[in-house]
Design a protein around this motif. Structure first.
Motif, PDB file in Angstrom:
ATOM      1  N   LEU A   1       0.777  -1.241  -0.021  1.00 34.35           N
ATOM      2  CA  LEU A   1      -0.113  -0.010  -0.096  1.00 34.35           C
ATOM      3  C   LEU A   1       0.753   1.352   0.076  1.00 34.35           C
ATOM      4  N   HIS A   2       1.980   1.286   0.871  1.00 34.18           N
ATOM      5  CA  HIS A   2       2.977   2.481   0.917  1.00 34.18           C
ATOM      6  C   HIS A   2       3.071   2.811  -0.611  1.00 34.18           C
ATOM      7  N   ILE A   3       3.914   1.373  -1.322  1.00 29.29           N
ATOM      8  CA  ILE A   3       4.410   1.878  -2.823  1.00 29.29           C
ATOM      9  C   ILE A   3       3.300   2.475  -3.735  1.00 29.29           C
ATOM     10  N   ALA A   4       1.978   1.716  -3.456  1.00 26.16           N
ATOM     11  CA  ALA A   4       1.029   2.033  -4.528  1.00 26.16           C
ATOM     12  C   ALA A   4       0.626   3.594  -4.316  1.00 26.16           C
ATOM     13  N   ILE A   5       0.809   4.091  -3.049  1.00 23.71           N
ATOM     14  CA  ILE A   5       0.324   5.387  -2.854  1.00 23.71           C
ATOM     15  C   ILE A   5       1.604   6.145  -3.268  1.00 23.71           C
ATOM     16  N   MET A   6       2.455   6.069  -2.933  1.00 26.59           N
ATOM     17  CA  MET A   6       4.006   6.909  -3.351  1.00 26.59           C
ATOM     18  C   MET A   6       4.009   7.059  -5.173  1.00 26.59           C
ATOM     19  N   LEU A   7       3.338   5.860  -5.765  1.00 27.16           N
ATOM     20  CA  LEU A   7       3.607   5.940  -6.852  1.00 27.16           C
ATOM     21  C   LEU A   7       2.471   6.353  -7.619  1.00 27.16           C
ATOM     22  N   GLY A   8       1.202   6.767  -7.175  1.00 28.52           N
ATOM     23  CA  GLY A   8       0.200   7.130  -7.635  1.00 28.52           C
ATOM     24  C   GLY A   8      -0.756   6.167  -8.342  1.00 28.52           C
ATOM     25  N   HIS A   9      -0.611   4.745  -8.016  1.00 29.96           N
ATOM     26  CA  HIS A   9      -1.285   3.808  -8.641  1.00 29.96           C
ATOM     27  C   HIS A   9      -2.531   3.437  -7.843  1.00 29.96           C
ATOM     28  N   LYS A  10      -3.798   4.224  -8.184  1.00 26.73           N
ATOM     29  CA  LYS A  10      -4.915   4.388  -7.634  1.00 26.73           C
ATOM     30  C   LYS A  10      -5.604   2.988  -7.521  1.00 26.73           C
ATOM     31  N   GLU A  11      -5.452   2.243  -8.658  1.00 23.01           N
ATOM     32  CA  GLU A  11      -6.317   0.949  -8.964  1.00 23.01           C
ATOM     33  C   GLU A  11      -5.545   0.016  -8.053  1.00 23.01           C
ATOM     34  N   CYS A  12      -4.530  -0.097  -7.860  1.00 24.26           N
ATOM     35  CA  CYS A  12      -3.871  -0.867  -6.815  1.00 24.26           C
ATOM     36  C   CYS A  12      -4.108  -0.535  -5.487  1.00 24.26           C
ATOM     37  N   VAL A  13      -4.176   0.981  -4.916  1.00 21.13           N
ATOM     38  CA  VAL A  13      -4.636   1.344  -3.954  1.00 21.13           C
ATOM     39  C   VAL A  13      -6.040   0.649  -3.490  1.00 21.13           C
ATOM     40  N   HIS A  14      -7.009   0.744  -4.494  1.00 23.30           N
ATOM     41  CA  HIS A  14      -8.313   0.377  -4.203  1.00 23.30           C
ATOM     42  C   HIS A  14      -8.493  -1.280  -3.863  1.00 23.30           C
ATOM     43  N   LEU A  15      -7.645  -2.050  -4.692  1.00 21.58           N
ATOM     44  CA  LEU A  15      -7.378  -3.576  -4.543  1.00 21.58           C
ATOM     45  C   LEU A  15      -7.009  -3.736  -3.124  1.00 21.58           C
ATOM     46  N   LEU A  16      -5.923  -2.934  -2.931  1.00 21.71           N
ATOM     47  CA  LEU A  16      -5.542  -3.395  -1.434  1.00 21.71           C
ATOM     48  C   LEU A  16      -6.219  -3.097  -0.581  1.00 21.71           C
ATOM     49  N   LEU A  17      -6.889  -2.008  -0.232  1.00 16.08           N
ATOM     50  CA  LEU A  17      -7.459  -1.563   0.686  1.00 16.08           C
ATOM     51  C   LEU A  17      -8.891  -2.651   0.667  1.00 16.08           C
ATOM     52  N   ALA A  18      -9.455  -2.905  -0.513  1.00 14.09           N
ATOM     53  CA  ALA A  18     -10.479  -3.852  -0.505  1.00 14.09           C
ATOM     54  C   ALA A  18      -9.833  -5.393   0.359  1.00 14.09           C
ATOM     55  N   HIS A  19      -8.880  -5.575   0.206  1.00 17.01           N
ATOM     56  CA  HIS A  19      -8.408  -7.021   0.684  1.00 17.01           C
ATOM     57  C   HIS A  19      -7.706  -6.540   2.183  1.00 17.01           C
ATOM     58  N   GLY A  20      -8.050  -5.569   2.850  1.00 15.95           N
ATOM     59  CA  GLY A  20      -7.613  -5.255   4.165  1.00 15.95           C
ATOM     60  C   GLY A  20      -6.312  -4.928   4.338  1.00 15.95           C
ATOM     61  N   ALA A  21      -5.732  -4.256   3.453  1.00  8.18           N
ATOM     62  CA  ALA A  21      -4.224  -3.697   3.578  1.00  8.18           C
ATOM     63  C   ALA A  21      -4.362  -2.627   4.786  1.00  8.18           C
ATOM     64  N   PRO A  22      -3.358  -2.719   5.766  1.00  5.37           N
ATOM     65  CA  PRO A  22      -3.465  -1.844   7.009  1.00  5.37           C
ATOM     66  C   PRO A  22      -2.959  -0.373   6.651  1.00  5.37           C
ATOM     67  N   VAL A  23      -3.931   0.461   7.098  1.00  3.14           N
ATOM     68  CA  VAL A  23      -3.372   1.868   6.864  1.00  3.14           C
ATOM     69  C   VAL A  23      -2.517   2.433   8.057  1.00  3.14           C
ATOM     70  N   LYS A  24      -2.415   1.756   9.059  1.00  2.00           N
ATOM     71  CA  LYS A  24      -1.628   2.192  10.167  1.00  2.00           C
ATOM     72  C   LYS A  24      -0.177   2.035  10.324  1.00  2.00           C
ATOM     73  N   LEU A  25       0.276   0.902   9.498  1.00  2.99           N
ATOM     74  CA  LEU A  25       1.610   0.512   9.754  1.00  2.99           C
ATOM     75  C   LEU A  25       2.482   1.444   9.311  1.00  2.99           C
ATOM     76  N   LYS A  26       3.755   1.768   9.755  1.00  6.34           N
ATOM     77  CA  LYS A  26       4.633   2.600   9.505  1.00  6.34           C
ATOM     78  C   LYS A  26       5.906   1.743   8.819  1.00  6.34           C
ATOM     79  N   ASN A  27       6.350   2.537   7.847  1.00  4.57           N
ATOM     80  CA  ASN A  27       7.826   2.027   7.130  1.00  4.57           C
ATOM     81  C   ASN A  27       9.003   2.224   7.926  1.00  4.57           C
ATOM     82  N   ALA A  28       9.996   2.301   7.634  1.00  8.41           N
ATOM     83  CA  ALA A  28      11.342   2.190   8.394  1.00  8.41           C
ATOM     84  C   ALA A  28      11.761   3.623   8.640  1.00  8.41           C
ATOM     85  N   LEU A  29      11.080   4.522   7.772  1.00  4.33           N
ATOM     86  CA  LEU A  29      11.446   6.017   8.343  1.00  4.33           C
ATOM     87  C   LEU A  29      10.404   6.512   8.974  1.00  4.33           C
TER      88      LEU A  29
END
Length: 437
Positions: free
Chosen positions: A40-68
């Motif tokens: 989900l991080h990658i989809a958002i940073m690259l602006g791949h909206k269809e991937c964002v919708h797919l990931l969220l529909a399958h429960g991708a967590p919005v709260k997880l932080k990356n290494a930074l």
């Protein structure tokens, strides 16, 4: 050394929606790559909206932080697409509600396991600046608990024209009720009540998006690794360990050393006007020159999506072979700032409460906090905090403002009247009494 395979991450990176649709059924949508990014991080940073919708529909967590230290929502704010920010904000709140509902049975069980009690605590903000002192809030809250029900009484109602409106307000929590009816707020003077809304309205979500798009993206944490405690001293000529009554408790005072707030800010999504306005607001608050009329006239306007950032020149192999935790920038070029701020805090401990309060308090926190956060808190409370229970904590929140919380009274009570924890029958429901709830 071979680079680990992240097929779902790679498919999202390449914007291969068909392959993402296939892999999403078998891959872990919460998996982090070597940089701590989820798909989900990658989809958002690259602006791949269809991937964002797919990931969220399958429960991708919005709260997880990356290494930074950044969440997908933070990256969405940076990218600047309004609809994506709204989508993630809505999903974040939904996932938070679902997580709470999963923990609710354990919370109710923990509340029942603790003895019923009657507690008073005083909290106030203080300042050496006269005008600031006059507008800062203070209150004595009374908290009572019976079974799985909690009652909190307070006098603060609203803040208007640089003054706090006082009243007689009660919050009632019923752990056994349905979520939509578990929390109510009562205006005891007007004899009306309002159910606290379980979900935000569309208008409230849109307003929150406006604020997010107009403000710095902040990631902050209070590190406990280097914290130490030393006995506070009193007296001018003859110094001795400070000990005095806090309410009815004889307490030992400690200075908290190496209390450091580490924060990161990003503002690549802000205009020069945004930055100037936000700086002026913070300066006015800290100096006590807050003008409520000016604040409302300068309210956040409806924000539009930002111009799409340039596509990065990096390919997947560049990204995944970068040093661990140091990924190339995939979205809008970062404008970031890191800051560490040391605080001088004081804590008053009462020794004989240690076997009564802390273990039971931690038992409740274990069911209401995520595991990692709870374990960190338990380690701190049991290994670093001086023996006893903290009956007063005093810590600065601005250079001119100090926050103080004091436990003034605590009693175990098994004879609390059950009617205290229910809405009186003659109270009238008024859904608009507290517009912000």
């Amino acid at each position: 050394m071979a680079t680990p395979d992240y097929p779902l991450h790679q498919s999202v990176f390449c914007g291969d929606v068909k392959q993402v649709s296939k892999l999403i059924r078998t891959c872990d949508v919460a998996q982090k790559d070597i940089h701590g990014n989820t798909p989900l991080h990658i989809a958002i940073m690259l602006g791949h909206k269809e991937c964002v919708h797919l990931l969220l529909a399958h429960g991708a967590p919005v709260k997880l932080k990356n290494a930074l230290g950044w969440t997908p929502l933070a990256e969405a704010i940076s990218y600047g697409d309004r609809q994506t920010i709204l989508l993630l904000l809505r999903k974040l709140k939904q996932q938070s509600r679902e997580a709470l509902e999963e923990r609710r049975p354990h919370l109710v069980q923990a509340l029942r396991a603790i003895g019923d009690f009657d507690l008073e605590l005083k909290w106030d903000f203080q300042s050496w600046v006269p005008l600031v002192s006059r507008m800062l809030p203070s209150d004595i809250c009374r908290i009572r608990k019976k079974g799985s029900r909690i009652r909190l009484d307070t006098t603060l109602v609203d803040f208007t024209e640089m003054r706090w409106e006082r009243g007689d307000i009660t919050f009632l929590f019923n752990g056994e009720a349905k979520p939509q009816h578990s929390l109510s707020v009562l205006d005891n003077k007007s004899e009306v009540y309002q159910r606290v809304r379980y979900e935000d309205s569309d208008v409230e979500l849109e307003e929150e998006v406006d604020i997010l798009m107009s403000s710095d993206v902040v990631a902050a944490q209070m590190s406990t690794k280097r914290i130490t405690f030393s006995r506070a001293q009193s007296g001018w000529l003859f110094r001795e360990d400070k000990s005095e009554l806090v309410g009815e408790y004889r307490s030992d005072f400690y200075s908290v050393n190496n209390l450091i707030l580490e924060s990161k800010k990003r503002r690549e999504h802000l205009s020069a006007e945004d930055i100037k306005k936000n700086k002026a607001i913070m300066e006015n608050i800290s100096k006590g020159a807050w003008d409520s009329a000016e604040a409302s006239s300068n309210g956040f306007e409806r924000r539009h999506s930002l111009q799409t950032p340039d596509k990065p020149s990096y390919v997947w192999s560049d990204y995944i072979s970068a040093p661990e935790g140091q990924p190339p920038c995939l979205g809008r070029p970062w404008i970031s700032k890191e800051n560490s701020k040391a605080f001088k805090a004081t804590v008053a401990m009462v020794k004989y409460c240690s076997d009564i309060y802390v273990p039971r308090l931690l038992d409740v926190l274990e069911v209401v906090a995520p595991f990692k956060q709870f374990q960190k808190l338990r380690d701190f409370m049991t290994s670093k905090l001086p023996p006893g229970f903290p009956v007063r904590i005093e810590i600065p929140v601005f250079p001119t403002i100090t926050a103080k919380v004091t436990f003034t009274n605590f009693q175990w009570k098994d004879d609390l009247d059950r009617s205290l924890f229910s809405i009186p029958a003659h109270y009238r429901e008024d859904p608009g009494r507290f517009p912000d709830l």
